[in-house]
Design a protein around this motif. Structure first.
Motif, PDB file in Angstrom:
ATOM      1  N   LYS A  47      19.725 -43.498   3.180  1.00 15.56           N
ATOM      2  CA  LYS A  47      18.948 -44.795   3.390  1.00 15.56           C
ATOM      3  C   LYS A  47      17.634 -44.510   3.272  1.00 15.56           C
ATOM      4  CE  LYS A  47      19.831 -48.371   4.548  1.00 15.56           C
ATOM      5  NZ  LYS A  47      19.856 -49.303   3.734  1.00 15.56           N
ATOM      6  N   SER A  48      17.154 -43.263   3.559  1.00 13.69           N
ATOM      7  CA  SER A  48      15.699 -42.650   3.341  1.00 13.69           C
ATOM      8  C   SER A  48      15.675 -41.294   2.972  1.00 13.69           C
ATOM      9  CB  SER A  48      14.784 -43.204   4.655  1.00 13.69           C
ATOM     10  OG  SER A  48      15.010 -42.171   5.625  1.00 13.69           O
ATOM     11  N   ILE A  49      14.959 -40.815   2.248  1.00 15.03           N
ATOM     12  CA  ILE A  49      14.692 -39.466   1.926  1.00 15.03           C
ATOM     13  C   ILE A  49      13.041 -39.265   1.922  1.00 15.03           C
ATOM     14  CG2 ILE A  49      14.825 -37.558  -0.160  1.00 15.03           C
ATOM     15  CD1 ILE A  49      16.853 -39.703  -1.482  1.00 15.03           C
ATOM     16  N   THR A  50      12.704 -38.198   2.712  1.00 17.69           N
ATOM     17  CA  THR A  50      11.442 -37.576   2.777  1.00 17.69           C
ATOM     18  C   THR A  50      11.460 -35.974   2.604  1.00 17.69           C
ATOM     19  OG1 THR A  50      11.728 -37.089   5.001  1.00 17.69           O
ATOM     20  CG2 THR A  50      10.912 -39.251   4.547  1.00 17.69           C
ATOM     21  N   TRP A  51      10.440 -35.823   2.042  1.00 19.59           N
ATOM     22  CA  TRP A  51      10.027 -34.184   1.890  1.00 19.59           C
ATOM     23  C   TRP A  51       8.909 -33.717   2.327  1.00 19.59           C
ATOM     24  CZ3 TRP A  51       6.814 -32.175  -1.832  1.00 19.59           C
ATOM     25  CH2 TRP A  51       6.069 -33.223  -2.415  1.00 19.59           C
ATOM     26  N   ASP A  52       8.923 -32.142   2.314  1.00 15.09           N
ATOM     27  CA  ASP A  52       7.551 -31.541   2.736  1.00 15.09           C
ATOM     28  C   ASP A  52       7.648 -30.302   2.064  1.00 15.09           C
ATOM     29  OD1 ASP A  52       4.959 -31.149   3.856  1.00 15.09           O
ATOM     30  OD2 ASP A  52       5.850 -30.655   5.998  1.00 15.09           O
ATOM     31  N   ALA A  53       6.682 -29.630   1.540  1.00 15.75           N
ATOM     32  CA  ALA A  53       6.407 -28.369   1.241  1.00 15.75           C
ATOM     33  C   ALA A  53       5.091 -27.591   1.834  1.00 15.75           C
ATOM     34  CB  ALA A  53       6.318 -28.566  -0.286  1.00 15.75           C
ATOM     35  N   THR A  54       5.123 -26.535   2.001  1.00 17.04           N
ATOM     36  CA  THR A  54       4.142 -25.551   2.377  1.00 17.04           C
ATOM     37  C   THR A  54       2.758 -25.719   1.565  1.00 17.04           C
ATOM     38  OG1 THR A  54       5.134 -23.692   1.501  1.00 17.04           O
ATOM     39  CG2 THR A  54       5.473 -24.257   3.971  1.00 17.04           C
ATOM     40  N   ASP A  55       3.254 -25.797   0.259  1.00 14.25           N
ATOM     41  CA  ASP A  55       1.979 -25.734  -0.646  1.00 14.25           C
ATOM     42  C   ASP A  55       1.569 -27.182  -1.378  1.00 14.25           C
ATOM     43  OD1 ASP A  55       1.896 -23.107  -0.513  1.00 14.25           O
ATOM     44  OD2 ASP A  55       3.579 -22.602  -2.187  1.00 14.25           O
ATOM     45  N   LYS A  56       2.045 -28.148  -0.872  1.00  9.45           N
ATOM     46  CA  LYS A  56       1.591 -29.439  -1.247  1.00  9.45           C
ATOM     47  C   LYS A  56       0.434 -29.770  -0.774  1.00  9.45           C
ATOM     48  CE  LYS A  56       4.265 -32.840   1.384  1.00  9.45           C
ATOM     49  NZ  LYS A  56       3.287 -33.539   2.123  1.00  9.45           N
ATOM     50  N   GLU A  57      -0.622 -30.717  -1.332  1.00  6.67           N
ATOM     51  CA  GLU A  57      -1.846 -31.166  -0.763  1.00  6.67           C
ATOM     52  C   GLU A  57      -1.888 -31.604   0.468  1.00  6.67           C
ATOM     53  OE1 GLU A  57      -3.982 -33.249  -3.627  1.00  6.67           O
ATOM     54  OE2 GLU A  57      -3.688 -31.545  -5.521  1.00  6.67           O
ATOM     55  N   ALA A  58      -1.015 -32.787   0.720  1.00  5.96           N
ATOM     56  CA  ALA A  58      -1.057 -33.487   1.800  1.00  5.96           C
ATOM     57  C   ALA A  58      -0.251 -32.925   3.059  1.00  5.96           C
ATOM     58  CB  ALA A  58      -0.727 -35.159   1.645  1.00  5.96           C
ATOM     59  N   ASP A  59      -0.453 -33.062   4.276  1.00  8.99           N
ATOM     60  CA  ASP A  59       0.141 -32.591   5.268  1.00  8.99           C
ATOM     61  C   ASP A  59       1.328 -33.725   5.674  1.00  8.99           C
ATOM     62  OD1 ASP A  59      -0.905 -30.246   5.573  1.00  8.99           O
ATOM     63  OD2 ASP A  59      -2.653 -30.879   7.053  1.00  8.99           O
ATOM     64  N   GLY A  60       2.356 -33.120   6.165  1.00  7.49           N
ATOM     65  CA  GLY A  60       3.495 -33.944   6.699  1.00  7.49           C
ATOM     66  C   GLY A  60       4.468 -34.444   5.546  1.00  7.49           C
TER      67      GLY A  60
END
Length: 112
Positions: A19-32
């Motif tokens: 229904k929803s997909i979210t992602w995060d990465a330690t090296d991406k620009e935006a937090d969260g």
């Protein structure tokens, strides 16, 4: 040496469809966590000498977006194969496939 993480959270409906997909990465620009409509993850299984794949998408992803997504994926793989192996022939064949697929999608869109 540092560690880097990429995390995916998949919210499933009663039929176990995303229904929803979210992602995060330690090296991406935006937090969260950020929302996305689709992921395609490929992992080389060294033990079995084969590729493991996870392809997920939400019902919010349109057919046109899905086609564009996979054309972009193939184009990215073409650049990666060139960078990693120097195989210009294989890279060029993949890029030409992308060009043909873009033409196909454009023709479809013109008919709509």
């Amino acid at each position: 040496m540092k560690d880097s993480e990429i995390k995916f959270k998949i919210n499933l409906d009663d039929s176990n469809l995303p229904k929803s997909i979210t992602w995060d990465a330690t090296d991406k620009e935006a937090d969260g966590y950020e929302s996305t409509k689709s992921i395609s993850l490929n992992v080389w299984d060294n033990l079995n000498q084969s590729t493991l794949r996870i392809d997920l998408w939400t019902d919010e992803m349109s057919v046109a977006e899905m086609k564009r997504f996979y054309i972009d994926v193939i184009g990215g793989m073409a650049q990666t194969i060139l960078n990693s192996t120097g195989d210009e022939y294989m890279s060029e064949e993949m890029k030409e496939l992308c060009d043909r697929l873009v033409s196909h999608v454009n023709e479809e869109n013109a008919k709509s």
